[in-house]
Design an enzyme around this catalytic site. Structure first.
Site, PDB file in Angstrom:
ATOM      1  CG  HIS A 146      42.295  36.674  20.043  1.00 35.21           C
ATOM      2  ND1 HIS A 146      41.676  35.907  20.998  1.00 35.21           N
ATOM      3  CD2 HIS A 146      42.596  37.856  20.640  1.00 35.21           C
ATOM      4  CE1 HIS A 146      41.591  36.598  22.127  1.00 35.21           C
ATOM      5  NE2 HIS A 146      42.144  37.777  21.946  1.00 35.21           N
ATOM      6  CE  LYS A 150      45.806  35.703  21.824  1.00 39.26           C
ATOM      7  NZ  LYS A 150      46.794  36.564  22.489  1.00 39.26           N
TER       8      LYS A 150
HETATM    9  P1  NAD Z   1      52.393  42.937  17.244  1.00 38.75           P
HETATM   10  O1  NAD Z   1      53.120  41.717  16.760  1.00 38.75           O
HETATM   11  O2  NAD Z   1      51.662  43.781  16.247  1.00 38.75           O
HETATM   12  O3  NAD Z   1      53.404  43.901  18.028  1.00 38.75           O
HETATM   13  C1  NAD Z   1      54.375  43.454  18.924  1.00 38.75           C
HETATM   14  C2  NAD Z   1      55.568  44.389  18.718  1.00 38.75           C
HETATM   15  O4  NAD Z   1      56.505  44.135  19.786  1.00 38.75           O
HETATM   16  C3  NAD Z   1      56.300  44.157  17.407  1.00 38.75           C
HETATM   17  O5  NAD Z   1      56.359  45.366  16.661  1.00 38.75           O
HETATM   18  C4  NAD Z   1      57.700  43.705  17.844  1.00 38.75           C
HETATM   19  O6  NAD Z   1      58.730  44.144  16.984  1.00 38.75           O
HETATM   20  C5  NAD Z   1      57.790  44.367  19.211  1.00 38.75           C
HETATM   21  N1  NAD Z   1      58.839  43.839  20.075  1.00 38.75           N
HETATM   22  C6  NAD Z   1      59.344  42.567  20.107  1.00 38.75           C
HETATM   23  N2  NAD Z   1      60.333  42.505  21.018  1.00 38.75           N
HETATM   24  C7  NAD Z   1      60.454  43.740  21.569  1.00 38.75           C
HETATM   25  C8  NAD Z   1      61.295  44.306  22.556  1.00 38.75           C
HETATM   26  N3  NAD Z   1      62.240  43.572  23.177  1.00 38.75           N
HETATM   27  N4  NAD Z   1      61.144  45.602  22.879  1.00 38.75           N
HETATM   28  C9  NAD Z   1      60.218  46.365  22.272  1.00 38.75           C
HETATM   29  N5  NAD Z   1      59.391  45.892  21.314  1.00 38.75           N
HETATM   30  C10 NAD Z   1      59.503  44.589  20.973  1.00 38.75           C
HETATM   31  O7  NAD Z   1      51.390  42.415  18.388  1.00 38.75           O
HETATM   32  P2  NAD Z   1      50.122  43.187  18.988  1.00 38.75           P
HETATM   33  O8  NAD Z   1      48.893  42.746  18.292  1.00 38.75           O
HETATM   34  O9  NAD Z   1      50.443  44.634  19.100  1.00 38.75           O
HETATM   35  O10 NAD Z   1      50.074  42.530  20.451  1.00 38.75           O
HETATM   36  C11 NAD Z   1      51.150  42.701  21.358  1.00 38.75           C
HETATM   37  C12 NAD Z   1      50.860  41.900  22.620  1.00 38.75           C
HETATM   38  O11 NAD Z   1      49.719  42.450  23.291  1.00 38.75           O
HETATM   39  C13 NAD Z   1      50.530  40.428  22.363  1.00 38.75           C
HETATM   40  O12 NAD Z   1      51.088  39.642  23.394  1.00 38.75           O
HETATM   41  C14 NAD Z   1      49.009  40.391  22.446  1.00 38.75           C
HETATM   42  O13 NAD Z   1      48.515  39.120  22.768  1.00 38.75           O
HETATM   43  C15 NAD Z   1      48.781  41.399  23.554  1.00 38.75           C
HETATM   44  N6  NAD Z   1      47.464  42.027  23.622  1.00 38.75           N
HETATM   45  C16 NAD Z   1      46.972  42.264  24.871  1.00 38.75           C
HETATM   46  C17 NAD Z   1      45.782  42.939  25.027  1.00 38.75           C
HETATM   47  C18 NAD Z   1      45.300  43.249  26.411  1.00 38.75           C
HETATM   48  O14 NAD Z   1      44.229  43.886  26.557  1.00 38.75           O
HETATM   49  N7  NAD Z   1      46.022  42.857  27.452  1.00 38.75           N
HETATM   50  C19 NAD Z   1      45.067  43.376  23.899  1.00 38.75           C
HETATM   51  C20 NAD Z   1      45.601  43.117  22.627  1.00 38.75           C
HETATM   52  C21 NAD Z   1      46.808  42.458  22.493  1.00 38.75           C
END
Ligand code: NAD
Length: 258
Positions: A146, A150
């Site tokens: 990743h 992450k």
């Molecule tokens: P990122 O850090 O870029 O974004 C996460 C966002 O969530 C941040 O902007 C943060 O400020 C916000 N946040 C934190 N607390 C919050 C709240 N209470 N309410 C609303 N927003 C809030 O991370 P990312 O790369 O966008 O990944 C996000 C999540 O998705 C991670 O857990 C990642 O592992 C997961 N992910 C899952 C998949 C999938 O297919 N299931 C794919 C990619 C990423």
């Protein structure tokens, strides 16, 4: 749903995935982005929708479905609010465990929730193929790669893959290692002691390789995510179908008919 359009809210709207989800929802037929929440960027705009800091403001917009890509601690609170408000949830956030799943199953009674460790359809198929292969091999290890932003390891996809392989076969060979020269060399011991190796690499998005071995042959099943667009058809499909799948659903498999 209000009229014909599904009214969608995005949590984590200023994040990498949240921004892509907002774009995908805005571009998809039959749905409209009405709310965006991210405490890190209140007042900014995502697809012409103002980002608010608090999920309670989102519930007041009359959303039908909310997509959550945040962090597990935030997601637990968010999902509690959505279940109480009777709003459907589509969740991609990593790090929710079996206890969370049990609590969500009990909480989502008047609306539905789908949690998928991976929304990339190729990755869902990779997990399915690994599960099919498991009974025919005695050794298996998982290598996930990743991006370097992450924060959790191993990935939810790697854990889910190992769980499904462990459930598909009880016949795994023991780890032959008797001397670990450097701590961590054999990775993390997942379900059925299937080893998981997590690489964090600048430039990568999300890749996974499942390597299985038996006498005289190995099988490698590999999926590469080239960019975040790979997740969007799965997210949009889940948003479209969530109202029709009661209670809690884990994984996209049911929506793909596998
Ligand atoms: P990122 O850090 O870029 O974004 C996460 C966002 O969530 C941040 O902007 C943060 O400020 C916000 N946040 C934190 N607390 C919050 C709240 N209470 N309410 C609303 N927003 C809030 O991370 P990312 O790369 O966008 O990944 C996000 C999540 O998705 C991670 O857990 C990642 O592992 C997961 N992910 C899952 C998949 C999938 O297919 N299931 C794919 C990619 C990423």
């Amino acid at each position: 749903m209000s009229g014909d359009l599904i009214r969608v809210g995005v949590l984590g709207a200023a994040g990498r995935m949240g921004r892509s989800v907002a774009d995908a929802v805005a571009a998809a037929d039959g749905m409209v982005l009405v709310a965006a929440v991210d405490p890190s960027a209140p007042g900014s705009r995502v697809c012409n929708v103002e980002v608010v800091a608090d999920i309670r403001d989102l519930v007041e917009t009359g959303v039908d479905v909310v997509v959550d890509f945040t962090v597990a601690e935030a997601s637990r609170v968010n999902l509690d609010v959505l279940a109480s408000a009777g709003v459907h949830a589509v969740v991609g956030t990593s790090g929710l465990d079996e206890t969370d799943i049990g609590e969500l199953r009990a909480a989502f009674t008047s609306s539905n929730c789908l949690i998928a460790p991976n929304f990339a359809i190729g990755a869902v198929l990779m997990m399915h193929f690994a599960e099919l292969a498991a009974p025919w091999f005695e050794t298996a290890e998982i290598i996930e790669v990743h991006h370097d932003g992450k924060v959790d390891a191993p990935s939810g996809t790697a854990i889910a893959t190992a769980e499904r392989m462990a459930a598909a076969s009880a016949d795994w060979a023991p780890d032959p290692t008797t001397r670990v020269v450097m701590a961590g060399a054999r990775g993390a011991a997942g379900p059925a002691e299937i080893r998981i190796h997590s690489l964090r690499m600048r430039g990568a998005v999300a890749d996974q390789e499942v390597v299985l071995g038996t006498d005289g042959q190995t099988l490698t099943i590999r999926h590469d995510t080239i960019d975040r667009g790979s997740f969007m058809p799965g997210v949009v499909l889940a948003v479209r179908r969530i109202a029709g799948i009661p209670g809690l659903t884990v994984g996209l498999d049911a929506l793909l008919g596998i």
